[in-house]
Design a protein around this motif. Structure first.
Motif, mmCIF file in Angstrom:
data_model
loop_
_atom_site.group_PDB
_atom_site.id
_atom_site.type_symbol
_atom_site.label_atom_id
_atom_site.label_comp_id
_atom_site.label_asym_id
_atom_site.label_seq_id
_atom_site.Cartn_x
_atom_site.Cartn_y
_atom_site.Cartn_z
ATOM 1 N N GLY A 1 0.814 -1.203 0.000
ATOM 2 C CA GLY A 1 0.000 0.000 0.000
ATOM 3 C C GLY A 1 0.849 1.254 0.000
ATOM 4 N N ASN A 2 0.564 2.150 0.948
ATOM 5 C CA ASN A 2 1.280 3.423 1.017
ATOM 6 C C ASN A 2 2.613 3.333 1.755
ATOM 7 O OD1 ASN A 2 -0.872 4.796 -0.248
ATOM 8 N ND2 ASN A 2 -1.961 4.957 1.696
ATOM 9 N N ASP B 1 -3.004 1.122 4.427
ATOM 10 C CA ASP B 1 -4.138 1.965 4.029
ATOM 11 C C ASP B 1 -5.116 1.902 5.196
ATOM 12 O OD1 ASP B 1 -5.576 -0.492 3.730
ATOM 13 O OD2 ASP B 1 -4.960 -0.613 1.631
#
Length: 414
Positions: free
Chosen positions: A101-102, A357
């Motif tokens: 994800g991030n 996330d």
């Protein structure tokens, strides 16, 4: 196996992480035990606490984009699973970039204790940092006693050893060169990036918090001991290098009952959105976890509404503010409603590190088939709230060659 040894082994995976709550946890646990002991056996407990305290360090996390140090998102490529997951489940010591994800793993660190001729014990960290050009982890210069990687994973703030240091270097992770230095008028021993990557939070100390001091002549305490010496902190503009005013915040020197403190390092940290600062504290007969909160300007302040129930896990509040990562129990960790503190779910992990996330977490977890709670049986995984599945990002962690301790991940936004 005695309880102190069990605590020490359970916390070994946190030996070099760069976020204070994990480091403080070992000292706090043993401090709590000391409060319940008689003075006759306090010396033995403190000797064990010194070993634990010497094994801990910090990890800088961000929740924002890259800063004046980072430029565009590098998005290193690698083996992928599920689109935005980059995993190498065959690597027990990471060689290639890992992300979900991030969040990406900007590097990892491993520590060792070095006995000193004068009887002290010095904790030394070795960092392995992501090269954005090669997408591989490379051994950093051994002179860096402290490394905090900025969001975007192109620049790191570094301190030269032995700590504390009077200047902070901006290290280009592609070239391994320091592009500029920021000087402070008081020595600092920890640096952390704000979530948006625009500011640095530098914790000042008068002595090296990673050095345990021998106390000859004190027969009630065995072995080198912690020595609280935090003096305050600075907030620094990363773009201009402008250092803000020094904010005094002395570290408590001793416990009320006269026992020597169980931890030296008590660094300042940013909250999730960078509007508050906190330091971990221990209070209460049941071992409750608390944070003391401050404004960047140094004023004591209440906790932000969504972070009133935060405990030790560094993941904390989810990006959308609807979920809160909490402590682990056996093979799973709690997820809570940040408004009420009520448990709403559990995930299969033992240590929640960062939100990938608003529904997924990067965490440390054991192999369910061999789960004993031992730090040496854990791997980096991705877990999803509402699912019992843990997706491996790495193999079960092993010690890097030449080291006895496990590597600890350094995570930030990518």
């Amino acid at each position: 196996m005695n309880v102190d040894k069990l605590v020490r082994e359970a916390l070994q995976e946190q030996a070099t992480e760069q976020d204070g709550p994990r480091g403080d946890l070992a000292g706090r646990v043993l401090t709590a035990r000391r409060r319940r002991r008689t003075r006759a056996i306090a010396g033995a407990a403190l000797g064990t606490a010194a070993v634990v305290a010497a094994a801990v360090g910090v990890t800088a996390f961000g929740t924002g984009g890259s800063d004046g140090s980072g430029g565009d998102d590098p998005r290193p490529a690698g083996r992928t699973h599920g689109g935005d997951v980059i995993a190498h489940p065959d690597q027990s010591v990471p060689r290639d970039f890992v992300a979900a994800g991030n969040v990406g793993m900007a590097g990892y660190a491993v520590s060792r204790d070095i006995p000193q001729k004068n009887g002290d014990s010095l904790l030394v960290r070795q960092y392995f940092l992501l090269n954005p050009a090669t997408k591989k982890y490379e051994k950093a210069d051994a002179k860096w006693a402290w490394v905090a990687v900025a969001p975007g994973m192109r620049t790191a703030a570094v301190l030269e050893g032995e700590l504390p240091a009077r200047r902070i270097g901006m290290l280009d992770l592609r070239t391994g060169e320091v592009t500029r230095w920021i000087t402070t008028d008081r020595p600092v021993a920890a640096v952390e990036w704000s979530p948006d990557g625009k500011r640095l939070l530098a914790t000042a100390y008068s002595k090296n918090p990673d050095r345990l001091i021998d106390r000859p002549g004190d027969h009630a305490i065995s072995g080198p001991q912690p020595h609280p010496s935090r003096t305050g902190y600075f907030v620094i503009d990363a773009g201009s290098g402008e250092v803000g005013p020094f904010r005094p915040l002395p570290q408590p020197r001793a416990e009320k009952d006269g026992y020597f403190p169980g931890v030296s390092r008590e660094d300042m940290h940013w909250n999730r959105d960078g509007t508050r600062l906190f330091v971990m504290v221990y209070e209460g007969p049941r071992g409750a976890n608390y944070r003391d909160w401050y404004t960047p300007g140094g004023a004591k302040t209440p906790a932000p509404p969504g972070e009133r129930h935060t405990g030790w896990p560094r993941a904390g509040l989810s990006p959308d503010g609807k979920l809160l990562a909490d402590d682990s129990h056996a093979r799973t960790s709690a997820i809570r409603d940040p408004r009420t503190g009520k448990e709403v779910a559990r995930v299969p992990s033992q240590e929640q590190l960062a939100w990938a996330d608003s529904k997924r977490l990067v965490a440390l977890a054991c192999d369910p088939a061999r789960c004993t709670g031992d730090a040496f049986g854990m791997r980096l995984v991705v877990v999803t709230v509402g699912s019992e599945k843990a997706v491996p990002l790495t193999a079960i962690r092993k010690s890097p060659e030449g080291y006895k301790r496990l590597w600890s991940p350094m995570l930030t936004t990518r």
